[in-house]
Design a protein around this motif. Structure first.
Motif: not given
Length: 267
Positions: A225-246
């Protein structure tokens, strides 16, 4: 399924930063390349396939980075053309193992999974991270997987084991490089909605004689199960990467961030 999100981007957030993204031609890797490019970074990436439309790195090495020679070519090109890097994002990974559990995994398959999901990062870090440490600044991000703690034994035992090793390696590297000014973190995604995953949904729907939504739900059920009802979008992963790199994440180090819509059911 909802449409892919769009996030506001500061055009100069990574201006002049030299960024290596492995596996930057598809899925989350391509989204990460686009995210850094839009924020002013100089991008290098490498893969066996050429970059798709909309992905335009400054440096591209067409090589199999899971091999010793491919990683060496990538590192040599970056050092020659860029003089080093400021940010490394290891997004290269995947599995081609067949079903059938551990007994179906040959010696060659184990080696392939380890090379792709672990040793590429080890080799490129060994070649490029010392330059970061010498300058006293830099960021390394390893893309692991929730399968390091939720392995699917039918077909991804070797992949899951390699990603578990990557997470452990990332933690060890953080302890060594942190005191020298280089931040090291990892990200563990769950199911990401990529072109490849949508193709898998279509195949499952066709073989079962059902629709894509039913097939997509079947995959989520298999994951627990995925409680939010959908997989993540690539753009959401990229946003997390950008935050951690900043610089906004300047005190985040030696951590692993899960982005799985709540799939992992434990603390």
């Amino acid at each position: 399924m909802t449409a892919a999100p769009h996030f506001p981007i500061l055009a100069d957030e990574f201006a002049g930063k030299r960024v290596l993204v492995t596996g930057g031609t598809k899925g989350a890797g391509a989204a990460i390349v686009r995210r850094f490019s839009a924020a002013g970074a100089r991008i290098a990436t490498g893969a066996r396939s050429t970059p798709p439309e909309g992905v335009s790195p400054e440096i591209f090495v067409q090589a199999d980075l899971s091999t010793i020679d491919g990683s060496a070519e990538m590192a040599a090109t970056i050092l020659r053309e860029m003089g080093g890097v400021d940010i490394i994002v290891h997004c290269l990974g995947g599995s081609k193992s067949p079903g059938g559990g551990f007994a179906a995994l040959t010696e060659a398959l184990w080696q392939d999974e380890l090379n792709l999901n672990l040793l590429t990062a080890v080799r490129l870090d060994r070649a490029l991270a010392p330059g970061m440490a010498k300058r006293g600044t830099g960021v390394v991000i390893h893309i692991s997987s929730i399968q390091r703690s939720l392995p699917l034994h039918e077909s991804t035992t070797a992949y899951a084991a390699a990603k578990a090793a990557l997470s452990t390696y990332s933690k060890a590297l953080s302890k060594e490089l942190g005191p020298r000014g280089v931040r090291v973190n990892s990200i563990a995604p769950g199911w990401i909605n990529t072109t490849a995953s949508e193709a898998m949904v279509a195949r499952l729907a066709e073989s079962a004689g059902t629709d894509k939504q039913t097939a997509r739900q079947g995959i989520m059920d298999a994951l627990g199960g995925i409680p939010i009802g959908r997989p993540a979008w690539p753009e959401e992963v990229a946003e997390l990467v950008a935050f951690l790199a900043s610089d906004r994440a300047a005190s985040i180090h030696g951590a692993e961030y899960v982005i799985d819509g709540g799939t992992v059911p434990t603390v």
